[in-house]
Design a protein around this motif. Structure first.
Motif, PDB file in Angstrom:
ATOM      1  N   GLU A 191       0.860  -1.182   0.000  1.00 38.22           N
ATOM      2  CA  GLU A 191       0.000   0.000   0.000  1.00 38.22           C
ATOM      3  C   GLU A 191       0.900   1.238   0.000  1.00 38.22           C
ATOM      4  O   GLU A 191       1.896   1.292   0.724  1.00 38.22           O
ATOM      5  N   LYS A 192       0.524   2.231  -0.784  1.00 39.53           N
ATOM      6  CA  LYS A 192       1.304   3.469  -0.870  1.00 39.53           C
ATOM      7  C   LYS A 192       0.364   4.664  -0.741  1.00 39.53           C
ATOM      8  O   LYS A 192      -0.742   4.649  -1.283  1.00 39.53           O
ATOM      9  N   ALA A 193       0.824   5.677  -0.030  1.00 31.41           N
ATOM     10  CA  ALA A 193      -0.011   6.867   0.165  1.00 31.41           C
ATOM     11  C   ALA A 193       0.865   8.060   0.475  1.00 31.41           C
ATOM     12  O   ALA A 193       2.024   7.932   0.895  1.00 31.41           O
ATOM     13  N   LEU A 194       0.284   9.228   0.286  1.00 31.93           N
ATOM     14  CA  LEU A 194       0.947  10.496   0.569  1.00 31.93           C
ATOM     15  C   LEU A 194       0.011  11.356   1.405  1.00 31.93           C
ATOM     16  O   LEU A 194      -1.126  11.623   1.011  1.00 31.93           O
ATOM     17  N   GLU A 195       0.487  11.769   2.570  1.00 32.96           N
ATOM     18  CA  GLU A 195      -0.258  12.679   3.454  1.00 32.96           C
ATOM     19  C   GLU A 195       0.427  14.039   3.425  1.00 32.96           C
ATOM     20  O   GLU A 195       1.640  14.130   3.571  1.00 32.96           O
ATOM     21  N   TYR A 196      -0.340  15.089   3.238  1.00 28.94           N
ATOM     22  CA  TYR A 196       0.232  16.425   3.155  1.00 28.94           C
ATOM     23  C   TYR A 196      -0.611  17.397   3.963  1.00 28.94           C
ATOM     24  O   TYR A 196      -1.787  17.145   4.255  1.00 28.94           O
ATOM     25  N   GLY A 197      -0.017  18.498   4.339  1.00 28.98           N
ATOM     26  CA  GLY A 197      -0.771  19.469   5.123  1.00 28.98           C
ATOM     27  C   GLY A 197      -0.017  20.764   5.334  1.00 28.98           C
ATOM     28  O   GLY A 197       1.212  20.819   5.231  1.00 28.98           O
ATOM     29  N   GLY A 198      -0.768  21.787   5.614  1.00 25.33           N
ATOM     30  CA  GLY A 198      -0.218  23.081   5.994  1.00 25.33           C
ATOM     31  C   GLY A 198      -0.925  23.562   7.245  1.00 25.33           C
ATOM     32  O   GLY A 198      -2.083  23.209   7.497  1.00 25.33           O
ATOM     33  N   PHE A 199      -0.253  24.352   8.056  1.00 21.66           N
ATOM     34  CA  PHE A 199      -0.854  24.784   9.309  1.00 21.66           C
ATOM     35  C   PHE A 199      -0.474  26.221   9.617  1.00 21.66           C
ATOM     36  O   PHE A 199       0.574  26.712   9.184  1.00 21.66           O
ATOM     37  N   VAL A 200      -1.326  26.874  10.360  1.00 23.32           N
ATOM     38  CA  VAL A 200      -1.073  28.224  10.831  1.00 23.32           C
ATOM     39  C   VAL A 200      -1.777  28.395  12.168  1.00 23.32           C
ATOM     40  O   VAL A 200      -2.883  27.894  12.369  1.00 23.32           O
ATOM     41  N   GLY A 201      -1.119  29.055  13.092  1.00 25.68           N
ATOM     42  CA  GLY A 201      -1.698  29.319  14.409  1.00 25.68           C
ATOM     43  C   GLY A 201      -1.246  30.666  14.920  1.00 25.68           C
ATOM     44  O   GLY A 201      -0.130  31.117  14.633  1.00 25.68           O
ATOM     45  N   LEU A 202      -2.098  31.321  15.687  1.00 24.48           N
ATOM     46  CA  LEU A 202      -1.811  32.661  16.195  1.00 24.48           C
ATOM     47  C   LEU A 202      -2.098  32.707  17.688  1.00 24.48           C
ATOM     48  O   LEU A 202      -3.189  32.345  18.136  1.00 24.48           O
TER      49      LEU A 202
END
Length: 911
Positions: free
Chosen positions: A555-566
């Motif tokens: 099984e192959k997969a790609l998890e991606y994400g961006g985040f911002v916090g203040l």
């Protein structure tokens, strides 16, 4: 012209003398006869009658006595005379008087520091401890007068250890007399917004001697501070860190565990264990004795993201859960986020457990180790060059005798062993950049009264490059690689020989940034990428065997994400942190996949087609994850906190056992296995008493989980290429109330925690055949409503430490047979509703006694001997209850793992 200048100069001197005389006339005059008077009594008299405040460190100064007679003498003259008699010094700045031992650090504090020197950070790290102690009484001018018209300025700095110069993580920086304060980050850095003027700053950390610094700050500037290590291992123990931060921190449900706490807990088999220490935290529990993994606020064991120096750890235990996978001697600090989870973390829905390891000493090479009847360990650290350091640890087992003490006949004559190695290098590249390289590997093997050999391993690599662009912006670039795999083999009988394997590989990159917009606003942002390759399972059959081989595409997969916090203040009492994480997941075609009939349950009888393809995307998911935290300060030592988290999980453990096992398999989300979604809201009350030495907290929460993974009755989870036919997507809800009482310091200290937790699950399927418990909510296998834990440490003397823990919990749910009927010669059982009953409650008490060796200074080796008894009451706690057919009847049996008291002895040393 010369005459004019001369006249002006004489006038200036005259005016200066007038001002000086006037200022002296404002000083009080002292009259009295003092015989064998303690300095502390004299100070109290002055403070009671005049508007002056004295500052000094330690009781020894206040207990010194003097003889003197004053008749209408100015206070400064009196202090000069007392100082001469007691060999101490007084320095007065306005109405503040500083008392210290040694020579004066400045003759005149009203003389301005040259402007070209003001923005330079003073060198505070003197090798002599006396010089370090004097730093408390030096008044520092920071910044340039008149450089800014703003009322507020920013102080930045670094907190580090005096002995090895390592950064102090989560240290406290508090403005004396206020509730204002911050904590240092993982680099030891801090930033504090202050009004221009005079301030006294207090610095503290677990296991360190607190200190203070007096400053006059005119504009933005910096200040570095070092903390001295407490000199005795058996001294006053601090078990939980960051006393002030618990109340003032904007986040709730954040627990920090220090290395001192880990070492103070009586340990099974003679070794402190960070994972077992975690179970003292309210809301954290395990299903039973020798269970691997832990449950946080009603979540499953695979819903916890365990990070070691930023890299995921997929299997957290050795030796059936009795040893942590991470050597506790390598642990600097552990932080559990069970409530407010920062937006920079994602991938699990219950908690994040961040384990930060030791950087190593910059002073000299040293180490520590331990020997017990079951295992041995060694850890070494020290400088490489300049400010660069290393740390290394290794562990191994050498005895199988404990298995013969376990009251399970099937475990007699079994063998078990494990070993792990952990190495870390901290490279100081420049004043603004740093590179940390960490590597960990472990191997376990066991054979349980059979010819089947079980082997599993963990491997972790991480590289963290830290760069500080300027005073406002700093960034981390983290590269990780994690692997877990197992191998099960049998070769005793050639006709039935086989080898079965499973492994998961996770490579990741993460960029995290902190940008300080101004003195009140701090922005955190970044991006993350994770690539997965999972071998679902493979069975290799040697030539001549009669079994069938099995293989499945990865099984192959790609998890991606961006985040911002203040992080930002709303008012003087209310502070908040808001963030969002945008996460996505791509599941790639693994070579072939099954197509099922529409409007029918997923079942092998409903397969209508097989689609073959490769390197194409077969499923896409994208979710926003919201994070919100708020803290309202009711008083300087009391606060209310609120938090909300939405979290997503794309990788899951497949297991039909109650606790995780090294033979469980990991499964990625795909078109049939949707990700788990979590929603949690919490509200808490936090209060500290005295000098923040005693803390209490009361926190309630409610959690809802979608697509919770459950299984059909009799599900086959190993070597199944249509595993989706065995999995049910359910709904889960957890709610509870957590109470904690902590006494952090002193000769007697400890923790008392209680949690009422409920976790209920129901199948979420439109098909009646896939509904469990008639589609109604039922208790999860790990649902244990009442949980009570207590730790008490007693420092009986400088060489003797007594420790004890008590653990109580409700028994976990079980399904019992409630009736039987006979059909011909066959007896058939009728069972209750699912998990309607419970096994007996769990209770265990452990004790330990630690004897310190010679406490003389300048020894090459410090040593201690620890005697511990696990389960001192020898209670036969039930791990499970099962039923066995005996003729025409069925008998119930209770399985206990440790059904007796288990004594251990361990020798520990430090050099």
């Amino acid at each position: 012209m010369k005459s004019t200048i001369k006249n002006i100069s004489l006038l200036f001197v005259f005016l200066l003398l007038v001002v000086t005389v006037h200022a002296q006339n404002d000083l009080p005059k002292i009259t009295g006869n003092y015989s064998k008077t303690a300095l502390g009594d004299f100070i109290n008299e002055v403070e009671r009658n005049y508007p002056f405040t004295f500052f000094y460190s330690g009781k020894s100064i206040a207990e010194r006595t003097f003889d003197a007679q004053f008749s209408n003498e100015l206070l400064d003259v009196c202090l000069q005379e007392i100082g001469r008699k007691l060999l101490i010094n007084f320095t007065r700045v306005d109405n503040k008087i500083y008392v210290y031992v040694g020579t004066p650090v400045l003759e005149d504090y009203n003389i301005a520091v040259p402007l070209e020197e003001e923005n330079k950070t003073p060198e505070l790290a003197d090798r002599d401890l006396d010089e370090l102690h004097k730093q408390e009484f030096i008044i520092r001018n920071i910044g340039v007068p008149g450089q800014t018209n703003s009322k507020y300025v920013t102080l930045r700095g670094n907190l580090r250890a005096f002995d090895d110069k390592s950064p102090i993580v989560s240290g406290n920086v508090i403005v004396a007399g206020t509730t204002k304060g911050v904590s240092t980050d993982k680099k030891g850095n801090f930033e504090l917004r202050l009004e221009k003027g005079n301030h006294t700053l207090q610095f503290s950390s677990v296991g360190r001697v607190p200190t203070q610094r007096v400053i006059n700050i005119y504009s933005d500037g910096s200040l570095n501070v070092e903390l001295e290590t407490k000199i005795t291992l058996i001294g006053d123990i601090e078990i939980f860190g960051d006393k002030k931060e618990t109340v003032s921190d904007v986040r709730s449900g954040v627990e920090r565990i220090s290395e001192e706490m880990i070492k103070s807990i009586p340990a099974l088999l003679g070794e402190p264990d960070i994972m077992k220490t975690t179970l003292l935290i309210p809301g954290v529990q395990t299903v039973g004795e020798s269970s691997q993994g832990f449950n946080v606020r009603g979540g499953k064991t695979d819903q916890n993201l365990i990070l070691v120096d930023g890299a995921p750890l997929y299997y957290p235990s050795h030796f059936f859960g009795n040893f942590s996978a991470v050597n506790s001697d390598m642990v600097k600090e552990a932080i559990l986020y069970k409530g407010s989870i920062p937006s920079q973390f994602g991938g699990r829905i219950s908690s994040v457990y961040e384990i930060i390891t030791q950087d190593g000493s910059t002073k000299e090479i040293g180490g520590n180790g331990g020997i017990s009847p079951l295992s041995a360990k060694i850890a070494v650290d020290g400088p490489i060059y300049k400010k660069s350091t290393f740390a290394f640890s290794a562990r191994s087992t050498y005895s199988d005798y404990v298995l013969n003490m376990i009251n399970v006949p099937d475990l007699y004559n079994s063998t078990v062993s494990f070993g792990d190695i952990h190495a870390k290098v901290n490279l100081h590249l420049s004043d603004k950049s740093q590179l940390k390289l960490s590597a960990y590997t472990s191997n376990d093997r066991y054979k349980l009264h059979s010819d089947t050999l079980y082997k599993y391993k963990n491997a972790i690599l991480s590289a963290d490059y830290h760069l500080r662009y300027n005073d406002q912006w700093q960034s981390d670039f983290l590269f990780t690689n994690s692997m877990f795999g197992y191998n099960i083999s049998s070769d005793k009988d050639a006709a039935s020989a086989y080898t079965m394997t499973h492994d998961v590989l996770n490579a990741g990159f993460k960029n995290s940034n902190t940008f300080e917009i101004n003195q009140e606003l701090k922005l955190n942002f970044g991006a993350q990428l994770n690539a997965y390759i999972v071998n679902p399972g493979e069975k290799v059959i040697p030539e001549g065997a009669n079994l069938q081989p099995f293989s499945s595409n990865d099984e192959k997969a790609l998890e991606y994400g961006g985040f911002v916090g203040l992080e930002f203040p709303v008012s003087s009492r209310l502070s908040m942190e808001a963030g969002v994480r945008l996460s996505g997941f791509l599941s790639f075609d693994d070579g072939y996949r099954y197509v099922y009939a529409e409007n029918e349950p997923l079942d092998i009888d409903n397969i209508v087609d097989t689609i073959r393809g490769e390197n194409s995307v077969k499923a896409r998911y994208f979710y926003p994850e919201f994070r919100l935290s708020a803290n309202y300060m009711l008083r300087h030592s009391t606060s209310l906190k609120f938090s909300y988290n939405r979290t997503v999980q794309y990788i899951h453990i497949l297991t039909n056992s109650t606790a995780i096992s090294p033979t469980d398999t990991w499964k990625l989300s795909d078109e049939y296995i949707p990700p788990q979604l979590g929603h949690q809201v919490s509200l808490g009350f936090f209060k500290s008493f005295g000098n923040n030495d005693v803390e209490t907290s009361l926190e309630g929460f409610y959690k809802r989980i979608e697509n919770l993974k459950e299984y059909k009755p009799g599900a086959s989870l190993l070597l199944n290429d249509h595993i989706e036919t065995e999995i049910l997507n359910g709904l889960g809800k957890s709610y509870g109330l957590e109470f904690a009482l902590k006494k952090n310091t002193g000769r007697i200290n400890g923790v008392l925690s209680y949690a009422y937790l409920r976790t209920l699950i129901k199948s979420d399927s439109p098909y009646e055949s896939e509904q469990v418990n008639d589609g109604e909510y039922f208790p999860a296998n790990y649902d244990k409503p009442h949980n009570l834990n207590m730790l008490v440490n007693v420092k009986a003397s400088r060489k003797l430490l007594l420790s004890s823990t008590i653990n109580y919990s409700t028994g976990r749910p079980i399904t019992y047979p409630v009736a039987k009927y006979q059909l011909g010669d066959q007896v058939i059982l009728h069972y209750s509703k699912y998990n309607q009953y419970r096994i007996p409650d769990y209770f265990r008490m452990d004790v330990s006694v630690t004897f310190e060796g010679n406490l003389k200074a300048n020894k090459k080796i410090d040593s201690s001997l620890t005697f511990a008894i696990y389960n001192i009451t020898a209670r036969k706690n039930a791990y499970s209850v099962f039923f066995r057919s005996e003729g025409d009847t069925f008998a119930g049996y209770q399985l206990s793992i440790f059904a007796t008291a288990i004594p251990t002895i361990s020798y520990n040393f430090k050099f």
